[in-house]
Design a protein around this motif. Structure first.
Motif, PDB file in Angstrom:
ATOM      1  N   UNK A  42      40.228  35.456  49.974  1.00 59.17           N
ATOM      2  CA  UNK A  42      41.582  35.825  50.398  1.00 59.17           C
ATOM      3  C   UNK A  42      42.078  37.000  49.564  1.00 59.17           C
ATOM      4  N   UNK A  43      43.124  37.643  50.040  1.00 59.21           N
ATOM      5  CA  UNK A  43      43.750  38.731  49.276  1.00 59.21           C
ATOM      6  C   UNK A  43      44.254  38.190  47.944  1.00 59.21           C
ATOM      7  N   UNK A  44      44.831  36.984  47.957  1.00 61.81           N
ATOM      8  CA  UNK A  44      45.291  36.383  46.707  1.00 61.81           C
ATOM      9  C   UNK A  44      44.135  36.170  45.734  1.00 61.81           C
ATOM     10  N   UNK A  45      42.987  35.723  46.244  1.00 54.43           N
ATOM     11  CA  UNK A  45      41.825  35.517  45.371  1.00 54.43           C
ATOM     12  C   UNK A  45      41.363  36.847  44.786  1.00 54.43           C
ATOM     13  N   UNK A  46      41.332  37.881  45.604  1.00 53.62           N
ATOM     14  CA  UNK A  46      40.935  39.212  45.127  1.00 53.62           C
ATOM     15  C   UNK A  46      41.894  39.691  44.037  1.00 53.62           C
ATOM     16  N   UNK A  47      43.187  39.509  44.241  1.00 54.02           N
ATOM     17  CA  UNK A  47      44.176  39.912  43.238  1.00 54.02           C
ATOM     18  C   UNK A  47      44.030  39.103  41.946  1.00 54.02           C
ATOM     19  N   UNK A  48      43.756  37.820  42.092  1.00 53.03           N
ATOM     20  CA  UNK A  48      43.577  36.965  40.921  1.00 53.03           C
ATOM     21  C   UNK A  48      42.332  37.384  40.128  1.00 53.03           C
ATOM     22  N   UNK A  49      41.256  37.663  40.825  1.00 53.86           N
ATOM     23  CA  UNK A  49      40.030  38.136  40.180  1.00 53.86           C
ATOM     24  C   UNK A  49      40.295  39.465  39.480  1.00 53.86           C
ATOM     25  N   UNK A  50      41.063  40.317  40.114  1.00 52.77           N
ATOM     26  CA  UNK A  50      41.418  41.607  39.521  1.00 52.77           C
ATOM     27  C   UNK A  50      42.141  41.421  38.189  1.00 52.77           C
ATOM     28  N   UNK A  51      43.113  40.521  38.179  1.00 57.48           N
ATOM     29  CA  UNK A  51      43.860  40.253  36.948  1.00 57.48           C
ATOM     30  C   UNK A  51      42.941  39.747  35.838  1.00 57.48           C
ATOM     31  N   UNK A  52      42.007  38.879  36.208  1.00 60.78           N
ATOM     32  CA  UNK A  52      41.136  38.256  35.208  1.00 60.78           C
ATOM     33  C   UNK A  52      40.068  39.208  34.681  1.00 60.78           C
ATOM     34  N   UNK A  53      39.612  40.121  35.539  1.00 65.26           N
ATOM     35  CA  UNK A  53      38.493  40.995  35.158  1.00 65.26           C
ATOM     36  C   UNK A  53      38.924  42.392  34.748  1.00 65.26           C
ATOM     37  N   UNK A  54      40.111  42.799  35.174  1.00 63.15           N
ATOM     38  CA  UNK A  54      40.548  44.163  34.929  1.00 63.15           C
ATOM     39  C   UNK A  54      39.976  45.154  35.933  1.00 63.15           C
ATOM     40  N   UNK A  55      39.282  44.653  36.946  1.00 61.97           N
ATOM     41  CA  UNK A  55      38.739  45.505  38.009  1.00 61.97           C
ATOM     42  C   UNK A  55      39.815  45.665  39.074  1.00 61.97           C
ATOM     43  N   UNK A  56      40.047  46.887  39.511  1.00 64.93           N
ATOM     44  CA  UNK A  56      41.096  47.157  40.497  1.00 64.93           C
ATOM     45  C   UNK A  56      40.811  46.412  41.812  1.00 64.93           C
ATOM     46  N   UNK A  57      41.870  45.888  42.447  1.00 67.01           N
ATOM     47  CA  UNK A  57      41.674  45.165  43.710  1.00 67.01           C
ATOM     48  C   UNK A  57      40.932  45.996  44.759  1.00 67.01           C
ATOM     49  N   UNK A  58      41.180  47.302  44.807  1.00 62.22           N
ATOM     50  CA  UNK A  58      40.507  48.157  45.802  1.00 62.22           C
ATOM     51  C   UNK A  58      38.998  48.159  45.592  1.00 62.22           C
ATOM     52  N   UNK A  59      38.564  48.156  44.349  1.00 62.97           N
ATOM     53  CA  UNK A  59      37.120  48.127  44.071  1.00 62.97           C
ATOM     54  C   UNK A  59      36.529  46.776  44.473  1.00 62.97           C
ATOM     55  N   UNK A  60      37.234  45.696  44.166  1.00 68.85           N
ATOM     56  CA  UNK A  60      36.760  44.361  44.548  1.00 68.85           C
ATOM     57  C   UNK A  60      36.674  44.260  46.065  1.00 68.85           C
ATOM     58  N   UNK A  61      37.712  44.750  46.745  1.00 69.45           N
ATOM     59  CA  UNK A  61      37.720  44.730  48.212  1.00 69.45           C
ATOM     60  C   UNK A  61      36.553  45.561  48.757  1.00 69.45           C
ATOM     61  N   UNK A  62      36.299  46.690  48.138  1.00 69.62           N
ATOM     62  CA  UNK A  62      35.184  47.544  48.562  1.00 69.62           C
ATOM     63  C   UNK A  62      33.848  46.835  48.449  1.00 69.62           C
ATOM     64  N   UNK A  63      33.648  46.106  47.368  1.00 68.57           N
ATOM     65  CA  UNK A  63      32.407  45.341  47.195  1.00 68.57           C
ATOM     66  C   UNK A  63      32.351  44.220  48.241  1.00 68.57           C
ATOM     67  N   UNK A  64      33.466  43.521  48.423  1.00 68.99           N
ATOM     68  CA  UNK A  64      33.500  42.397  49.368  1.00 68.99           C
ATOM     69  C   UNK A  64      33.245  42.841  50.803  1.00 68.99           C
TER      70      UNK A  64
END
Length: 170
Positions: A48-70
């Protein structure tokens, strides 16, 4: 400080309590994003978008990069799936043995297309490149909470019967 969930307004950290051990283990490990995403999807069924944002907060990786990988890897889902994930093989052996006809029967019976979920949330259909069961062509695998079941030597009638039995049990 815990951010609020964009869906329900609740605490995001409370919403992702099950994910915390994964983040504790991998958040600071370089190159572990795919592992985190896989484990997140294993827990929640999709990203979910919330999960991506939460992962971003925990890892310091920008949500856009996480979304790009996903979105780059076919293994990740950004939408919830049905209780039964139908993986319909479209590999060469299955194609030659009528997988298009099987797909047509599934789509007609369930009223969905590849990548869609039935309104009742019981089935999601995904065409896949190969299931590795060429001697059973055409073949499909159905993943559910009960495990994976493979069905081979499919005909239109056989696939409709299988889906009707699963639907009846749901």
């Amino acid at each position: 400080m815990s951010e609020k969930c964009c869906c329900c307004g609740g605490s995001r950290s409370a919403q992702f309590k099950e994910l915390q051990p994964v983040l504790d283990k991998y958040a600071k490990v370089p190159g572990s994003l795919i592992t985190i995403l896989q484990k997140t999807q294993d827990i929640y069924g999709y990203l979910s978008i919330d999960a991506i944002n939460h992962i971003s907060e925990a890892t310091g990786i920008k949500p856009a990069k996480i979304y790009g990988v996903a979105t780059f890897y076919a293994q990740f889902r950004l939408q919830p799936i049905g209780k039964n994930l139908i993986m319909l093989c479209q590999g060469t052996a299955c194609h030659v043995n009528g997988s298009e006809m099987i797909e047509e029967a599934v789509c007609e019976y369930l009223g969905i297309q590849d990548g869609e979920t039935t309104e009742d949330g019981i089935f999601t259909l995904n065409n896949v490149a190969c299931l590795g069961c060429c001697s059973l062509a055409p073949v499909m695998m159905i993943q559910s909470a009960d495990g994976d079941e493979t069905y081979g030597n499919l005909t239109k009638d056989k696939v409709v019967q299988i889906l009707a039995e699963i639907k009846e049990r749901a």
